[in-house]
Design a protein around this motif. Structure first.
Motif, PDB file in Angstrom:
ATOM      1  N   HIS A  39      22.455  12.117  26.519  1.00  0.00           N
ATOM      2  CA  HIS A  39      21.710  13.245  27.072  1.00  0.00           C
ATOM      3  C   HIS A  39      21.947  14.564  26.342  1.00  0.00           C
ATOM      4  O   HIS A  39      21.201  15.514  26.546  1.00  0.00           O
ATOM      5  N   ASN A  40      22.998  14.642  25.534  1.00  0.00           N
ATOM      6  CA  ASN A  40      23.287  15.855  24.755  1.00  0.00           C
ATOM      7  C   ASN A  40      23.389  17.104  25.625  1.00  0.00           C
ATOM      8  O   ASN A  40      22.793  18.141  25.323  1.00  0.00           O
ATOM      9  N   PHE A  41      24.164  16.972  26.723  1.00  0.00           N
ATOM     10  CA  PHE A  41      24.421  18.141  27.557  1.00  0.00           C
ATOM     11  C   PHE A  41      25.098  19.223  26.714  1.00  0.00           C
ATOM     12  O   PHE A  41      25.900  18.933  25.834  1.00  0.00           O
ATOM     13  N   PHE A  42      24.793  20.489  27.023  1.00  0.00           N
ATOM     14  CA  PHE A  42      25.346  21.561  26.206  1.00  0.00           C
ATOM     15  C   PHE A  42      26.375  22.370  26.968  1.00  0.00           C
ATOM     16  O   PHE A  42      26.490  22.304  28.187  1.00  0.00           O
ATOM     17  N   ALA A  77      19.585  17.767  27.703  1.00  0.00           N
ATOM     18  CA  ALA A  77      19.335  17.796  29.139  1.00  0.00           C
ATOM     19  C   ALA A  77      19.987  18.997  29.812  1.00  0.00           C
ATOM     20  O   ALA A  77      20.227  18.986  31.019  1.00  0.00           O
ATOM     21  N   GLY A  78      20.278  20.034  29.040  1.00  0.00           N
ATOM     22  CA  GLY A  78      20.824  21.261  29.602  1.00  0.00           C
ATOM     23  C   GLY A  78      22.302  21.129  29.899  1.00  0.00           C
ATOM     24  O   GLY A  78      23.036  20.392  29.238  1.00  0.00           O
ATOM     25  N   ALA A  79      22.761  21.874  30.901  1.00  0.00           N
ATOM     26  CA  ALA A  79      24.159  21.816  31.325  1.00  0.00           C
ATOM     27  C   ALA A  79      24.316  20.730  32.373  1.00  0.00           C
ATOM     28  O   ALA A  79      23.425  20.511  33.194  1.00  0.00           O
ATOM     29  N   GLN A  80      25.449  20.044  32.345  1.00  0.00           N
ATOM     30  CA  GLN A  80      25.715  19.006  33.338  1.00  0.00           C
ATOM     31  C   GLN A  80      26.470  19.627  34.496  1.00  0.00           C
ATOM     32  O   GLN A  80      27.640  19.964  34.395  1.00  0.00           O
ATOM     33  N   ALA A 123      14.119  14.309  27.068  1.00  0.00           N
ATOM     34  CA  ALA A 123      14.166  15.507  27.896  1.00  0.00           C
ATOM     35  C   ALA A 123      14.682  16.728  27.137  1.00  0.00           C
ATOM     36  O   ALA A 123      15.671  16.654  26.411  1.00  0.00           O
ATOM     37  N   ALA A 124      13.976  17.842  27.319  1.00  0.00           N
ATOM     38  CA  ALA A 124      14.473  19.172  26.975  1.00  0.00           C
ATOM     39  C   ALA A 124      14.394  19.959  28.278  1.00  0.00           C
ATOM     40  O   ALA A 124      13.350  20.517  28.628  1.00  0.00           O
ATOM     41  N   VAL A 125      15.493  19.965  29.022  1.00  0.00           N
ATOM     42  CA  VAL A 125      15.492  20.393  30.418  1.00  0.00           C
ATOM     43  C   VAL A 125      16.375  21.614  30.605  1.00  0.00           C
ATOM     44  O   VAL A 125      17.480  21.688  30.054  1.00  0.00           O
ATOM     45  N   GLY A 126      15.905  22.563  31.427  1.00  0.00           N
ATOM     46  CA  GLY A 126      16.716  23.719  31.768  1.00  0.00           C
ATOM     47  C   GLY A 126      17.139  24.482  30.531  1.00  0.00           C
ATOM     48  O   GLY A 126      16.318  24.887  29.702  1.00  0.00           O
ATOM     49  N   GLY A 127      18.450  24.673  30.377  1.00  0.00           N
ATOM     50  CA  GLY A 127      18.946  25.328  29.168  1.00  0.00           C
ATOM     51  C   GLY A 127      18.604  24.561  27.914  1.00  0.00           C
ATOM     52  O   GLY A 127      18.497  25.137  26.835  1.00  0.00           O
TER      53      GLY A 127
END
Length: 276
Positions: A39-42, A77-80, A123-127
Motif C-alpha cells: 500500500h506504500n503508506f507514507f 494509500a496515505g497515512a495508516q 489507490a492514491a488516497v488521502g495524503g
C-alpha cells in the motif's frame, strides 16, 4: 517494474533513500520508486526520502526528468491510521532541535526544479493523493483510484491539496471531491484533468518513462526555466495552504467525528457522524 526494468544495463543505481530507490538512465531520466508494498503508506521519513532524492537529482546534470512510481498494489494509500503499521509519524526534530512537520517536507518537495511524471496504479488516497498531485503529469492505469477521503474520516484535507487539486480539476470539482470523498477511477481522472494519460496497467511505467524521455529531449535549461515560470509559485502557495491545513487537522483531530471516522474505516463500515 511493470514494463520498465531498472535492472537493464541502460540504468545505473543512483542511490537509496530509505524505502526509496533511484535509478538513472542513459536517456537522462531517473526512476524514483517507493518500496513499501503493497500500500506504500507514507510518513515524514518517506516524504523526507523523496525530498532528498529529488534534491540530489536537481544537482545531477545527467538527470533532466524523473518518473515517480511505487512498488505493489497501490501508488500510495496515505497515512495508516491506527496501530500495526508504518505511516503515522508526521513530526520529527531537525538537527538543530527545531520541530519538523510532514508539511515542512511537502514544501521542500514542491521546491524542486526538474519535471516529474507520476505513474499511478491502484489507490492514491488521502495524503497519497497529495503525493500523486506533486508530479507535473500523471499517467494512470484504469485500476487507479484517486480519493480525497478526508471528510469521510471527519478530517480536513492536507498535503497542499488546497492548491494542487483545484489547479488540476477546477475549483468546483475540487470542492465536490473534497466534500464527498468519492473515488475517481483512472478513466474519469483523465476526463476531469486529474490525470493526463490512461494506459493499461502492464504498460503504465513504460508510458510514464516515454513521456519523461520526451521532456528530457528538450533543452534542459529551457525546460527548467519554463517550469519555474509555470510552477515556481507552488512551493510558497503550498506553505501557506499547509499552514492552514495543519491547524484545521489539529482541531478536528480532537473531535468525536474524527474518532468515529477512523474507527469506521478500520472496521469497514459506514460512519455515524454526530457533529461533535
Amino acid at each position: 517494474m511493470n514494463g520498465l526494468d531498472t535492472a537493464d544495463s541502460a540504468f545505473d543505481e543512483f542511490g537509496r533513500y530509505g524505502d526509496i530507490s533511484v535509478n538513472l538512465s542513459d536517456d537522462h531520466v531517473a526512476v524514483v520508486e517507493i518500496h513499501r508494498p503493497p500500500h506504500n503508506f507514507f510518513d515524514l521519513e518517506l516524504i523526507d526520502g523523496l525530498v532528498a532524492a529529488f534534491g540530489d537529482l536537481d544537482a545531477e546534470d545527467g538527470c533532466r526528468a524523473s518518473v515517480l512510481c511505487a512498488e505493489g498494489k497501490n501508488f500510495c494509500a496515505g497515512a495508516q491510521f491506527g496501530s500495526g503499521g508504518r505511516g503515522g509519524e508526521i513530526t520529527a526534530t531537525n538537527a538543530d532541535g527545531s520541530p519538523r512537520h510532514l508539511y515542512d517536507a511537502a514544501f521542500d518537495l514542491f521546491s524542486k526544479r526538474k519535471p516529474v511524471v507520476g505513474a499511478v496504479q491502484g489507490a492514491a488516497v488521502g495524503g497519497g493523493l497529495g503525493v500523486a498531485c506533486f508530479p507535473d503529469f500523471r499517467v494512470a492505469a484504469p485500476e487507479a483510484r484517486f480519493t480525497a477521503n478526508f471528510a469521510r474520516l471527519g478530517f480536513h484535507h492536507g498535503f497542499g491539496l488546497t492548491v494542487t487539486l483545484p489547479m488540476l480539476v477546477g475549483h468546483q470539482r475540487a470542492m465536490e471531491l473534497l466534500y464527498t470523498g468519492r473515488r475517481v477511477k483512472g478513466d474519469e481522472a483523465v476526463e476531469i484533468g486529474l490525470a493526463d494519460k490512461l494506459v493499461p496497467l502492464e504498460g503504465l511505467r513504460s508510458a510514464a518513462y516515454d513521456l519523461a524521455c520526451e521532456i528530457a529531449g528538450s533543452a534542459p535549461l529551457a525546460v527548467e526555466s519554463i517550469r519555474n515560470t509555470m510552477r515556481g509559485h507552488l512551493a510558497d502557495a503550498i506553505k501557506a495552504a499547509t499552514d492552514n491545513e495543519k491547524v484545521e487537522q489539529d482541531r478536528l483531530r480532537t473531535t468525536n467525528d474524527w474518532r468515529e471516522g477512523v474507527s469506521a474505516m478500520n472496521e469497514r463500515r459506514t460512519p455515524n457522524f454526530t457533529r461533535s
